[in-house]
Design an enzyme around this catalytic site. Structure first.
Site, PDB file in Angstrom:
ATOM      1  N   THR A 247       0.818  -1.454  -0.225  1.00  0.00           N
ATOM      2  CA  THR A 247       0.014   0.006  -0.159  1.00  0.00           C
ATOM      3  C   THR A 247       0.777   1.141  -0.058  1.00  0.00           C
ATOM      4  O   THR A 247       0.387   2.379  -0.192  1.00  0.00           O
ATOM      5  CB  THR A 247      -0.882   0.054   1.249  1.00  0.00           C
ATOM      6  OG1 THR A 247      -0.127  -0.423   2.330  1.00  0.00           O
ATOM      7  CG2 THR A 247      -2.172  -0.921   1.154  1.00  0.00           C
TER       8      THR A 247
ATOM      9  N   ILE B 170      -5.303  13.094   3.636  1.00  0.00           N
ATOM     10  CA  ILE B 170      -4.896  12.169   2.744  1.00  0.00           C
ATOM     11  C   ILE B 170      -3.299  12.610   2.658  1.00  0.00           C
ATOM     12  O   ILE B 170      -2.734  13.587   2.297  1.00  0.00           O
ATOM     13  CB  ILE B 170      -5.209  12.370   1.465  1.00  0.00           C
ATOM     14  CG1 ILE B 170      -6.880  12.100   1.435  1.00  0.00           C
ATOM     15  CG2 ILE B 170      -4.540  11.356   0.153  1.00  0.00           C
ATOM     16  CD1 ILE B 170      -7.142  10.660   1.532  1.00  0.00           C
TER      17      ILE B 170
ATOM     18  N   LYS C 108      -1.070  10.221  -4.433  1.00  0.00           N
ATOM     19  CA  LYS C 108      -0.543   9.282  -5.261  1.00  0.00           C
ATOM     20  C   LYS C 108      -0.895   7.634  -5.094  1.00  0.00           C
ATOM     21  O   LYS C 108      -1.399   7.120  -5.595  1.00  0.00           O
ATOM     22  CB  LYS C 108       0.990   9.596  -5.658  1.00  0.00           C
ATOM     23  CG  LYS C 108       1.287   8.838  -7.035  1.00  0.00           C
ATOM     24  CD  LYS C 108       2.839   8.885  -7.089  1.00  0.00           C
ATOM     25  CE  LYS C 108       3.401   8.541  -8.729  1.00  0.00           C
ATOM     26  NZ  LYS C 108       3.324   9.664  -9.458  1.00  0.00           N
TER      27      LYS C 108
ATOM     28  N   GLN D   9      -4.912   3.121  -4.127  1.00  0.00           N
ATOM     29  CA  GLN D   9      -5.834   2.330  -3.004  1.00  0.00           C
ATOM     30  C   GLN D   9      -7.126   2.551  -3.335  1.00  0.00           C
ATOM     31  O   GLN D   9      -7.843   1.483  -3.370  1.00  0.00           O
ATOM     32  CB  GLN D   9      -5.655   3.002  -1.701  1.00  0.00           C
ATOM     33  CG  GLN D   9      -4.128   2.492  -1.077  1.00  0.00           C
ATOM     34  CD  GLN D   9      -4.252   1.306  -0.275  1.00  0.00           C
ATOM     35  OE1 GLN D   9      -5.227   0.659  -0.145  1.00  0.00           O
ATOM     36  NE2 GLN D   9      -3.033   0.630  -0.493  1.00  0.00           N
TER      37      GLN D   9
ATOM     38  N   GLU E 107      -9.523  -0.010   2.454  1.00  0.00           N
ATOM     39  CA  GLU E 107     -10.717  -1.030   2.170  1.00  0.00           C
ATOM     40  C   GLU E 107     -11.849  -0.098   1.627  1.00  0.00           C
ATOM     41  O   GLU E 107     -12.904  -0.825   0.997  1.00  0.00           O
ATOM     42  CB  GLU E 107     -11.139  -1.552   3.422  1.00  0.00           C
ATOM     43  CG  GLU E 107     -10.235  -2.843   3.783  1.00  0.00           C
ATOM     44  CD  GLU E 107     -10.177  -3.127   5.230  1.00  0.00           C
ATOM     45  OE1 GLU E 107     -10.588  -4.293   5.527  1.00  0.00           O
ATOM     46  OE2 GLU E 107      -9.561  -2.590   6.121  1.00  0.00           O
TER      47      GLU E 107
HETATM   48 MO1  MOS Z   1      -7.983  -6.432   5.450  1.00  0.00          MO
HETATM   49  S1  MOS Z   1      -9.373  -7.518   5.078  1.00  0.00           S
HETATM   50  O1  MOS Z   1      -8.412  -6.032   7.071  1.00  0.00           O
HETATM   51  O2  MOS Z   1      -6.430  -7.155   5.421  1.00  0.00           O
END
Ligand code: MOS
Length: 748
Positions: free
Chosen positions: A468, A632, A636, A641, A708
């Site tokens: 990430t 943020i 980038k 994400q 997420e």
């Molecule tokens: Mo995420 S499903 O909390 O790695």
């Protein structure tokens, strides 16, 4: 003056290492005398293994050992507070019981991978089969169990008001069942473990989302002291939740290395990724929405059920979104699991919120359709100003701006309430939208900062970079917190010997570890200020801490900026090569915030689709996601994400599913040819809109987590666009052409 690093779209620190192949993933570390382990598995779903025929396997040249429950070391039991980090609560190779098809029954260790693979194929098992519980649809009718709390400890089954009475009062009621399929994680890097014993010392390279937790688990299971236990995970090729728990292969690799007294490497195959490392459980969700004639909600009722393993009640908490998304006088959620002879499901990117959003946001679209309301309008009429269930304010909420800015960027004015009105060649054209939200999660985190007298700083924490951009964003946060230029700061992670942090899950890393870095940096600067104020030679002599500020690698008199000195001067004059400080996330403050406020990131998804009028093939033309997630840190990496999350939603909406053979309990789609993750050709133009948001409560940097939320609502937006194009409502994901074609043919 030093420019703030936070907020800059900086390129990844690890980018060069990754594209040149220099980055070492767990299986890449060169380890002397390393041997290869290949796991063999049960072909039945329930029963016992009565015996193994290993004679042929043992004859394969290069095979060193074959380990089954008969000769595997006994593992010590895991204390209850750590058991949550176990993927399969049953530690492997401890007895002959079988609970699912694909359960590891043993491992071949050989000098080469090829020898181990060949030998593993030659091992034969004799079984005693018991009746296996495999038919989810049937068994749930009699044996679904209500779950009180989800895995995050939140109330799972919850209610406020009288939902049945409100449904009776409603002028409009929408009631429908939505289903989502089994989904597999399939990161590019499959799970891998290299276990090395040196006397009492155990070192493990592992593709894990949680080095600290894994270190603790292995310490317990193998009775290794914390000093002698080290888990390393410098690069991870994606995890999505599947690497958040310790699965069986890790214990097997460590056992194998112990038995053979050589380092052992196990790399999970793509085939094994379907069953041995968790998956997102399928769900059946019943939703009832009741509203007045203007679309104002009176009742939100949700019931969800998912299969889980025999050994663990893993809830896919799909009700969570129903409790906080829209205002209503009555809300009731019921969440159930059914124990089956399935392998254990686990966390997968936005567990709960993601499948829940498909049901809730589809149902809202259905309600809008019967009331002939614009889908954004119905959401605005039900906008929750406070948390509807907890009845506390939001720490910040910018969902209105997400709707507005997302709609503008997307061109929502093209939307027509009557479905099936726009054609393009052989296709129907449709537009859909959905809301998304994801809570701000935290795990306790610690960090250590070291300032050197050459003007650089090193910051470490036992967190992870699951792909990430953690190396990069933590450096940005540390640089600003220390008043140093970005180039002067390094951040390292992925080593369980560093100060402990939680798993990289629940989009928690930036908020939790960032908080620890802020605290450690503050502590370090306080030490530095103290040195300055006690140093007669310093321009800041005798100043109190609050009279000194830190920026541009210098301490400066707040009232007279001409009085200052650099960190380097100060350290050198005081004969210090470096200064070290520890810090941690303020758990007490965090708990207090959580009790007073509801803390969430928000998003609005928009999708444009074309549906072929005969084949039912859905082609995405455009997607827009507008997100408000606090500060943020790096636009980038954040953009990637958000896009990645939305593409996950394309998979859920259109292409991904696994299927269980109800005779054998085998997960059937076990490679990337059969299990369809979206590829470039499936992905349209995607635009990300950043909605600026300042949250002064949630944590020092005001960040909310972004890993997420991109996945919450995107499948629903697609499904809603398909309805808008065709007038056909598909409530069963994925929306494959067959489901639409059947309906399209009925018309023609
Ligand atoms: Mo995420 S499903 O909390 O790695």
């Amino acid at each position: 003056m030093t420019v703030a690093a936070v907020g800059q779209p900086l390129i990844r620190k690890d980018g060069h290492a990754k594209v040149t192949g220099a980055a070492k993933y767990s299986a890449d570390w060169p380890v002397e005398k390393v041997h290869y382990g290949v796991i063999f598995e049960s072909a039945i779903a329930s029963g016992k293994v009565l015996g193994f025929d290993i004679e042929d396997a043992g004859k394969v040249p290069g095979v060193v050992e074959i380990i089954t429950y008969k000769n595997a070391p006994s593992l010590h039991s895991i204390p209850s507070q750590l058991r949550m980090s176990l993927g399969d609560p049953q530690l492997p190779l401890q007895n002959n019981r079988i609970y699912y098809n694909g359960q590891p029954l043993g491992v071949v260790v050989a000098q080469t991978l090829e020898a181990a693979e060949q030998a593993a194929q030659l091992v034969k098992m004799r079984y005693q089969s018991d009746i296996a519980l495999l038919n989810f649809e049937e068994i749930r009718k009699s044996s679904a169990k209500t779950v009180k709390k989800d895995v995050a400890g939140r109330k799972a089954t919850d209610r406020k008001g009288d939902v049945e009475a409100q449904i009776k009062k409603s002028a409009q009621v929408v009631s429908a069942t939505y289903t989502t399929p089994i989904e597999n994680h399939h990161p590019i890097e499959t799970h891998s473990t290299v276990a090395i014993w040196t006397g009492k010392q155990l070192k493990v390279y592992d593709a894990t989302q949680g080095v600290a937790n894994l270190g603790k688990l292995l310490s317990e299971a193998f009775k290794v002291s914390a000093d002698n236990m080290q888990v390393i995970s410098k690069f991870i090729g994606g995890g999505f939740g599947s690497k958040g728990s310790a699965w069986t292969h890790i214990f097997i690799a460590v056992m194998a290395a112990k038995v053979t007294q050589v380092p052992v490497k196990i790399v999970i195959t793509r085939n094994q990724m379907s069953t041995n490392i968790g998956y997102r459980a399928n769900s059946i969700q019943n939703v009832t929405l009741g509203s007045d004639q203007n679309g104002k909600l009176l009742a939100i009722k949700h019931e969800t059920v998912n299969p889980t393993s025999i050994k663990k009640d893993f809830l896919e908490p799909a009700g969570s979104l129903f409790k906080m998304m829209y205002a209503a006088p009555a809300i009731a959620t019921t969440q159930k699991v059914v124990n089956l002879n399935y392998p254990g499901p686990t966390f997968m990117r936005a567990p709960g919120e993601c499948p829940g959003s498909f049901a809730l946001e589809s149902a809202m679209d259905e309600l809008a359709a019967v009331l002939k309301l614009d889908p954004i309008e119905i959401r605005l009429r039900n906008y929750a100003e406070n948390d509807p269930m907890k009845d506390v304010p939001f720490s910040s909420k910018s969902l209105r701006e997400c709707y507005r800015l997302g709609a503008e960027k997307f061109g929502w004015s093209r939307y027509k309430i009557k479905p099936g009105t726009e054609r393009h060649g052989d296709s129907y054209v449709g537009y859909g939208m959905a809301s998304g939200s994801y809570p701000v999660h935290f795990f306790p985190a610690q960090a250590k900062v070291e300032l050197l007298n050459d003007g650089t700083a090193k910051v470490v924490s036992a967190t992870q970079d699951i792909g990430t951009g953690t190396y990069t964003v933590m450096t940005q946060l540390a640089a600003d917190a220390l008043g140093l230029p970005y180039e002067k700061v390094t951040f390292d992670l992925g080593d369980s010997h560093y100060p402990a942090a939680g798993p990289s899950g629940g989009s928690s890393t930036v908020s939790s570890v960032g908080w620890a870095i802020a605290d450690a940096s503050q502590n370090l600067l306080n030490q530095l200020k103290k040195i300055a104020s006690q140093d007669r030679a310093s321009a800041l002599f005798n100043l109190k801490s609050e009279q000194i500020t830190a920026r541009d690698a210098s301490l400066i008199d707040v009232n007279d900026s001409s009085r200052s000195e650099t960190y380097v001067e100060l350290l050198r004059r005081n004969n210090k090569t470096s200064l070290v400080a520890a810090g941690k996330m303020n758990e007490k403050q965090q708990k207090e915030n959580e009790s007073k406020f509801s803390q969430h990131a928000y998003g609005a998804h928009f999708a444009e689709v074309r549906v072929h009028h005969l084949t039912g093939e859905v082609t995405l033309v455009k997607m827009v996601g507008a997100f408000a997630a606090g500060k943020i840190v790096n636009p980038k990496t954040a953009r990637s994400q958000f896009m990645g999350g939305m593409i996950f939603g394309i998979g859920m909406g259109l292409t991904e599913q696994n299927i269980v053979d109800e005779r054998s309990g085998k997960f059937m789609l076990r490679d990337l040819a059969e299990y369809h993750v979206p590829v470039n050709k499936d992905v349209p133009e995607i635009e990300i809109v950043f909605v600026e948001e300042k949250d002064s409560i949630v944590n020092p940097a005001g960040t909310k987590g972004i890993g997420e939320i991109g996945n919450v609502g995107s499948a629903a937006a697609i499904a809603n666009a398909v309805f808008n194009a065709t007038g056909i409502r598909i409530r069963d994901l994925p929306i494959t052409p067959d489901k639409l074609a059947i309906e399209l043919h009925k018309r023609s």
